[in-house]
Design an enzyme around this catalytic site. Structure first.
Site, PDB file in Angstrom:
ATOM      1  N   ASP A 383       0.846  -1.189   0.000  1.00  0.00           N
ATOM      2  CA  ASP A 383       0.000   0.000   0.000  1.00  0.00           C
ATOM      3  C   ASP A 383       0.884   1.243   0.000  1.00  0.00           C
ATOM      4  O   ASP A 383       2.072   1.163   0.319  1.00  0.00           O
ATOM      5  CB  ASP A 383      -0.886   0.030   1.250  1.00  0.00           C
ATOM      6  CG  ASP A 383      -2.007  -1.000   1.174  1.00  0.00           C
ATOM      7  OD1 ASP A 383      -2.384  -1.360   0.059  1.00  0.00           O
ATOM      8  OD2 ASP A 383      -2.483  -1.422   2.235  1.00  0.00           O
ATOM      9  N   LYS A 567     -16.278  22.663  -0.307  1.00  0.00           N
ATOM     10  CA  LYS A 567     -15.000  22.067  -0.710  1.00  0.00           C
ATOM     11  C   LYS A 567     -15.263  20.629  -1.138  1.00  0.00           C
ATOM     12  O   LYS A 567     -16.221  19.982  -0.690  1.00  0.00           O
ATOM     13  CB  LYS A 567     -13.972  22.107   0.419  1.00  0.00           C
ATOM     14  CG  LYS A 567     -14.191  21.094   1.532  1.00  0.00           C
ATOM     15  CD  LYS A 567     -13.008  21.075   2.499  1.00  0.00           C
ATOM     16  CE  LYS A 567     -13.093  19.932   3.494  1.00  0.00           C
ATOM     17  NZ  LYS A 567     -14.233  19.981   4.392  1.00  0.00           N
ATOM     18  N   ARG A 610      -2.765  15.445  -3.659  1.00  0.00           N
ATOM     19  CA  ARG A 610      -4.204  15.226  -3.771  1.00  0.00           C
ATOM     20  C   ARG A 610      -4.861  16.594  -3.869  1.00  0.00           C
ATOM     21  O   ARG A 610      -4.671  17.448  -2.988  1.00  0.00           O
ATOM     22  CB  ARG A 610      -4.713  14.473  -2.546  1.00  0.00           C
ATOM     23  CG  ARG A 610      -6.196  14.219  -2.567  1.00  0.00           C
ATOM     24  CD  ARG A 610      -6.653  13.618  -1.252  1.00  0.00           C
ATOM     25  NE  ARG A 610      -8.083  13.480  -1.212  1.00  0.00           N
ATOM     26  CZ  ARG A 610      -8.789  13.362  -0.092  1.00  0.00           C
ATOM     27  NH1 ARG A 610      -8.165  13.376   1.074  1.00  0.00           N
ATOM     28  NH2 ARG A 610     -10.090  13.220  -0.131  1.00  0.00           N
ATOM     29  N   THR A 676      -2.391   1.121  -4.933  1.00  0.00           N
ATOM     30  CA  THR A 676      -3.000   2.215  -4.190  1.00  0.00           C
ATOM     31  C   THR A 676      -4.337   2.602  -4.789  1.00  0.00           C
ATOM     32  O   THR A 676      -4.619   2.325  -5.959  1.00  0.00           O
ATOM     33  CB  THR A 676      -2.058   3.452  -4.195  1.00  0.00           C
ATOM     34  OG1 THR A 676      -2.698   4.536  -3.523  1.00  0.00           O
ATOM     35  CG2 THR A 676      -1.726   3.873  -5.610  1.00  0.00           C
ATOM     36  N   GLY A 677      -5.157   3.241  -3.994  1.00  0.00           N
ATOM     37  CA  GLY A 677      -6.437   3.738  -4.464  1.00  0.00           C
ATOM     38  C   GLY A 677      -6.377   5.155  -4.989  1.00  0.00           C
ATOM     39  O   GLY A 677      -7.393   5.724  -5.374  1.00  0.00           O
ATOM     40  N   ASP A 678      -5.177   5.743  -5.038  1.00  0.00           N
ATOM     41  CA  ASP A 678      -5.027   7.139  -5.471  1.00  0.00           C
ATOM     42  C   ASP A 678      -5.218   7.314  -6.973  1.00  0.00           C
ATOM     43  O   ASP A 678      -5.204   6.343  -7.742  1.00  0.00           O
ATOM     44  CB  ASP A 678      -3.634   7.649  -5.083  1.00  0.00           C
ATOM     45  CG  ASP A 678      -3.577   8.045  -3.618  1.00  0.00           C
ATOM     46  OD1 ASP A 678      -4.636   8.251  -3.024  1.00  0.00           O
ATOM     47  OD2 ASP A 678      -2.466   8.124  -3.070  1.00  0.00           O
ATOM     48  N   ASN A 763     -11.259  -5.523   3.687  1.00  0.00           N
ATOM     49  CA  ASN A 763     -11.332  -5.962   2.292  1.00  0.00           C
ATOM     50  C   ASN A 763      -9.972  -6.409   1.754  1.00  0.00           C
ATOM     51  O   ASN A 763      -9.895  -6.917   0.633  1.00  0.00           O
ATOM     52  CB  ASN A 763     -11.901  -4.848   1.409  1.00  0.00           C
ATOM     53  CG  ASN A 763     -11.157  -3.533   1.563  1.00  0.00           C
ATOM     54  OD1 ASN A 763     -10.177  -3.469   2.304  1.00  0.00           O
ATOM     55  ND2 ASN A 763     -11.607  -2.505   0.896  1.00  0.00           N
TER      56      ASN A 763
END
Length: 1138
Positions: A383, A567, A610, A676-678, A763
């Site tokens: 991760d 935002k 991000r 990664t989920g990015d 998960n």
């Protein structure tokens, strides 16, 4: 009364999310105001099992004991023990019983302690729950929660069970460990849940996924903000977490094991039954389950058992199958000689020592076998957030239209708004203005000493006075800070602690909102101050994961107008904006402006940030007060015609030690994959910064550069054949889902690779359980993830994984050494005993050159302690600069097998010649009568004097040869007289052998122990069946010299010819090796000086306990990194020379 072990669905006729709060309370028999009564709690605790996941209490002691007893080597020893007692040889049988007891006890207690350690780690996840019982608020252990309990929730709580929410005050829960959703989920009370994608109310459980059941809160998830109350509906294995845990532990039958004759034909029951029986036998014997080392040692045990039976048959055959007690004793002796009795104990103790070392390195080993498996890891799938990065968010960039870009420089603490400074630079223009340099890694220096930061800043000011200016509070910036601080639920407070005059900054809330609040506090625009000067909140529209934004309505104390601040995700905010900029910079949004904004977003994302958008507008007229935070009827009206104020780039900096750890992995032949989920651009930027992929992908062949970075959706859409055809598996997988990780594991396994997979969420459990080595996070990890993994990191750091691999390699090397040491001595003993069948006395009975108890003495005492010492050997200087060991060969590589045979033959030959010289060269072949049983000197011909003297000489000689071999196998190729090639000493032998003091004294004491064993009266003649000697010592000393000469000659031949170099290979290495994917050498912190320093390393202690911040800062200031092309050229040159 014992709690039941199964839980039936009780209480509600339909799933609670479909029912009203009143219906749920009525059906579960609870009171919303007072909770359950003490009587109800007692009844329920007798009906339902404790609120724990199966396995939460650890493995039962009797299961561990059965596992130890059914070990392959133990079964072989049990058979030999039974045979010894069967022929009334009680001394030998008793010794074997003691050996079995010792091996089982060591393995049992060490594994039991490891499970107890894991139990304490599990207990950290959800230790207690706040419940309402009999109208009183009580704090109880989570395991005591029962269905119907009223749970009181507040920010930071871990939810102890699945609950139906009936009171929610801005209640948000972090459910990413369960659903994978990165953002917190707001909880509601109503049961009007719609079927996703329709306007229809849900009527069945299967119509709505768990992530969309907004009136339910789930076990092991955490409350990120707000407060609330709920009714416990499911506990233990009936919770959603429990269902996933059950699926990960559910055993799936292998293909071809079905007994269904209707589906597979009439012969299928026979075939399936036979295969199931094979699986059962293989599992019981340890031949089909376990790590490669476990399976190979099990196979070795039964191979040796077969050899022992064969040798016994040979003994019986030589004696014409006249099986007297003497013949049976000789057969047992040969069987004992071929079995390394101390191997299990040495192996277990070596693993325990490794596990203890790992505890100090923040790694908890749940299964002792996982430690040796780490040494064979070829790929790590990790991760990003919190493992490769720090998990500490900070605002790094702010873009204001037509104003410029604000940058946070030299921040040493992400929670401290007084650390570092904010500078303002020119905005990237829409038409070809120079883009900002993508080198902002230098601005954030977490963990770097303040003195170092000040020194670097002073140097920067000398050369870059005109580059950026100190940021000042302007109307444009003020317009950005207001929504940043007010549309925010985090708190940033300076708390004064005793003994600390300056105080300490404390933060609460989500990391993203904390980062925004810290940035606002840098300009004294924090939420607390704004509240104090009259800003009053009127309404709140919480963050919704489906629309990815949050809005608040505040009353301006000066104008008394209602201001809307929003935002969220850029693409969601931008669609709601009709204008951009504030004051004189305000203008209507056009397609050209949108393109410019998207380009700015991409630029931030390419820097690993991000990106969020911040917008606002003024509400016309008075905002209706009756609409609160839980009512969404006005949301569509509020969030329209917004004005985009700016973009904010939030950075999660890589850990300082990550870059070095990835480079060390590359040098060790281990490839690192980031899953990664990015966003792909953010993931790519971070991967470049820490050295997983090169900055310039053009240096790689086009097909490789296209395959090493992929979206999970693209990867999942490929067939197995297409994935297998890739020149290299992806090094970066963005927007990764749990099933993507499982497919990655399968793809790696098809290429013959051995992988470690990290994870923290529920998960992640399926991928952790299916990986060769599952590694769970101890700080951020869920109970289910820890239960599915073999290893748990207590600090969640990537470099701890590398430390574990280093320890695994050290232990694997040492296992090879002591296995070869033990088996070589067994080979020597068997050669001696088989040849001894030809030494027959006057009654045609074979006379053994070594008695059974001499063999046990040598195997258990003489061999064991040096083997323990070899298990404690330090890691070699090149242990992390060579490829992982071959999974195909495991411990028993061709070199190990050949060395074992060579050294065993040398031992057997030397000892056999000594026996022959004494019996036939000096005593004219006199073998006496009945010398296997007793020492008698009745007549000249029947006297056992010659045999007993020969046995004593052989016993002393074999003892010394085995002890000397322990020093020789410290290195498989280098001479015992120069183990360290870097030493300048002319004769470093004594320094090298004294380095491992345990081994040194084991050899010295073992060598001296020969003398009392030979000379103590009665012990020598009645137990060991030998007698004191005189001139025979000269033969024993001479044989030692000959043996050392032979071993050194064999090592010289291996060095000269290059035999057994490059035994390991795998398909991925063959594919990727030619592309030069040398990870870790592309990170910006890599410098020429550090490269040179790494080449000069003589040890492998990379614990990082001493000033990692100073090291990274120093590396960043030394100069430019070597070019990737030069590194690739260097690697190709090295490859061509091999």
């Amino acid at each position: 009364m014992m709690a039941p072990t199964a839980q039936t669905r009780q209480g509600t006729d339909r799933h609670p999310f479909l029912l009203s709060v009143e219906d749920v309370a009525r059906q579960l028999g609870t009171n919303l105001e007072t909770g359950l009564s003490a009587r109800q709690v007692a009844e329920l605790q007798n009906k339902v099992p404790p609120n724990e996941l199966e396995g939460g209490g650890g493995v039962s002691w009797y299961k561990i004991l059965i596992k130890q007893i059914s070990n392959a080597m133990i079964l072989v020893l049990v058979f030999a023990m039974a045979l010894s007692f069967g022929v009334s040889d009680y001394i030998e049988g008793g010794v074997l019983a003691a050996v079995i007891f010792l091996n089982v006890s060591i393995g049992f207690f060490q594994e039991y302690q490891a499970e107890k350690k894991m139990d304490s780690l599990r207990a950290l996840s959800s230790p207690s729950a706040s419940v309402l019982r009999d109208g009183k608020n009580e704090v109880i252990p989570s395991a005591e929660v029962v269905p119907g309990d009223i749970i009181i929730l507040k920010t930071g709580d871990t939810i102890p069970a699945d609950i139906r929410v009936f009171e929610a005050m801005n209640l948000n829960c972090d459910e990413k460990s369960l659903t994978g959703e990165a953002e917190s989920v707001e909880k509601r009370i109503a049961h009007d849940i719609l079927v996703p994608g329709t306007e229809d109310l849900a009527t069945e459980e299967g119509q709505v996924g768990i992530g969309d059941r907004f009136n339910m809160a789930y076990s092991t998830t955490t409350v990120t903000k707000g407060r609330g109350r709920g009714i416990v509906t499911f506990t233990g294995m009936q919770t959603e977490v429990g269902k996933i845990a059950a699926s990960t532990t559910k055993k799936t039958r292998k293909p071809g094991r079905s007994m269904n004759y209707k589906k597979y034909g009439k012969t299928q029951p026979v075939k399936g039954g036979a295969r199931r029986f094979y699986d059962f036998i293989g599992k019981f014997l340890g031949l089909t389950e376990g790590t490669p080392l476990q399976r190979k040692l099990s196979a070795l045990s039964y191979l040796l058992f077969g050899c022992a039976i064969l040798l016994a048959i040979i003994v019986f055959g030589v004696n014409q199958f006249n099986v007297t007690d003497e013949v049976a004793i000789y057969a047992i002796s040969t069987g004992i000689a071929i079995i390394p009795e101390s191997l299990i104990a040495v192996l277990t103790i070596t693993m325990v020592v490794g596990m203890t070392a790992m505890r100090k390195a923040n790694v908890v080993i749940r299964d002792l076998s996982a430690l040796e498996a780490l040494g064979g890891i070829t790929n790590i799938c990790s991760d990003k957030t919190g493992t490769l990065t720090q998990g500490a968010m900070i605002v790094k960039k702010v873009w204001l239209p037509k104003t410029g870009i604000y940058t946070v420089n030299n921040s040493t603490d992400p929670n401290d708004p007084t650390q570092g400074e904010v500078t303002k630079g020119l905005e990237t223009t829409r038409q070809g203005a120079p883009e900002e340099k993508n080198d902002d890694y230098r601005h954030l220096k977490f963990d770097v000493p303040a003195a170092k930061v000040a020194k670097d800043q002073q140097k920067k000011n000398l050369f870059n006075d005109d580059e950026e200016e100190q940021a000042e509070l302007t109307p444009e910036l003020e317009s950005f800070l207001l929504p940043t601080a007010l549309c925010n639920l985090a708190t940033v407070l300076l708390e004064n602690t005793e003994g600390n005059r300056t105080g300490k900054w404390q933060t609460t809330g989500e990391p993203t909102e904390i980062a925004l609040q810290v940035f606002a506090r840098r300009f004294d625009f924090g939420k607390k101050r704004l509240d104090s000067i009259g800003w009053k909140q009127i309404a709140e529209f919480p963050f919704d994961s489906s629309i990815k934004r949050m809005s608040v309505v505040y009353q301006d104390p000066d104008t008394h107008k209602s201001m809307i601040y929003t935002k969220g995700a850029v693409e969601r905010i931008l669609d709601l904006c009709s204008s951009i900029g504030t004051g004189p910079n305000n203008e209507a949004i056009t397609n050209e402006l949108k393109d410019h904004i998207i380009a700015q977003v991409d630029e931030f994302a390419n820097q690993g940030l991000r990106v969020l958008a911040v917008a606002s507008r003024t509400w016309e007229g008075e905002f209706p007060q009756q609409h609160g935070s839980n009512v969404d009827s006005l949301r569509s009206e509020v969030e329209e015609n917004l004005t985009l104020i700016g973009l904010v780039g939030i950075y999660d900096p890589p850990r300082d030690e990550t870059k070095d750890a990835i480079r060390e992995c590359s040098e060790a032949g281990i490839k690192v994959h980031m899953l990664t989920g990015d966003h792909p651009a953010t993931a790519t930027a971070i991967a470049k910064e820490i050295g997983i992929i090169p900055h310039n992908l053009d240096i790689l062949p086009s097909e490789v550069s296209a395959s090493i970075i992929q979206r999970a959706t693209d990867f999942d859409s490929m067939t197995d054949a297409q994935i297998d055809a890739l020149p290299s598996l992806p090094l970066v997988l963005a927007r990764c889902a749990p099933h993507t990780k499982t497919r990655m594991i399968e793809a790696l396994r098809r290429r013959g690779l051995y992988m470690a997979m990290t994870g923290d969420g529920v998960n992640d459990a399926p991928s952790l359980s299916s990986a060769d080595v599952g590694i769970a996070m101890g700080l951020a990890g869920s109970d289910v993830a820890k239960g599915a993994a073999k290893i748990v990191l207590t600090d969640d750091k990537f470099n701890s994984i590398v430390a574990a691999i280093r320890e695994g390699r050290r232990m694997f090397d040492n296992i090879q050494k002591f296995v070869m040491h033990l088996l070589a001595s067994n080979v020597g003993e068997v050669i001696l005993l088989i040849a001894g069948l030809g030494f027959q006395d006057s009654s045609n009975q074979s006379v053994f050159p070594l008695s059974p108890l001499q063999i046990l003495w040598i195997n258990m005492l003489t061999s064991s302690f040096p083997a323990f010492g070899l298990g404690r050997e330090k890691a070699s200087s090149d242990i992390m600069r060579r490829r992982p060991h071959s999974i195909k060969y495991g411990v028993f590589t061709p070199q190990i097998i050949v060395d074992m045979l060579v050294y065993g033959i040398l031992m057997g030959t030397c000892t056999l010649l000594t026996f022959v010289i004494i019996i036939y060269g000096v005593y004219d072949g006199r073998l006496g009568t009945d010398c296997n049983r007793k020492y008698q000197t009745d007549t000249y011909l029947s006297s056992c004097e010659p045999v007993f003297r020969a046995r004593a000489a052989v016993f002393a000689e074999l003892t010394w040869l085995i002890l000397i071999l322990a020093w020789e196998v410290k290195s498989l190729r280098r001479s015992m007289f120069r183990l360290d090639p870097a030493t300048n000493s002319r004769f470093p032998f004594f320094r090298d052998v004294y380095e491992n003091r345990f081994l040194f004294w084991a050899v010295i004491i073992g060598a001296l122990s020969v003398f009392p064993a030979v000379y103590i009266p009665s012990l020598n003649t009645k137990v060991f069946k030998h007698v004191g000697i005189t001139w025979e010592w000269g033969l024993s000393f001479g044989a030692v010299f000959v043996f050392v000469l032979g071993v050194e000659a064999w090592k010289a031949v291996k060095r000269y010819t290059g035999w057994f170099i490059g035994e390991e290979d795998n398909e991925e290495e063959r594919r990727g090796g030619r592309f030069g994917l040398r990870q870790g050498f592309w990170g910006r912190a890599r410098s020429r000086a550090s490269s040179i320093r790494s080449l000069k390393r003589t040890g492998t202690d990379m614990s990082g306990n001493s000033g990692i911040g100073e090291k990274v800062a120093e590396m960043g200031a030394l100069g430019a990194a070597p070019t990737t092309r030069s590194l690739l050229a260097s690697q190709r040159e090295e490859a061509s020379q091999v």
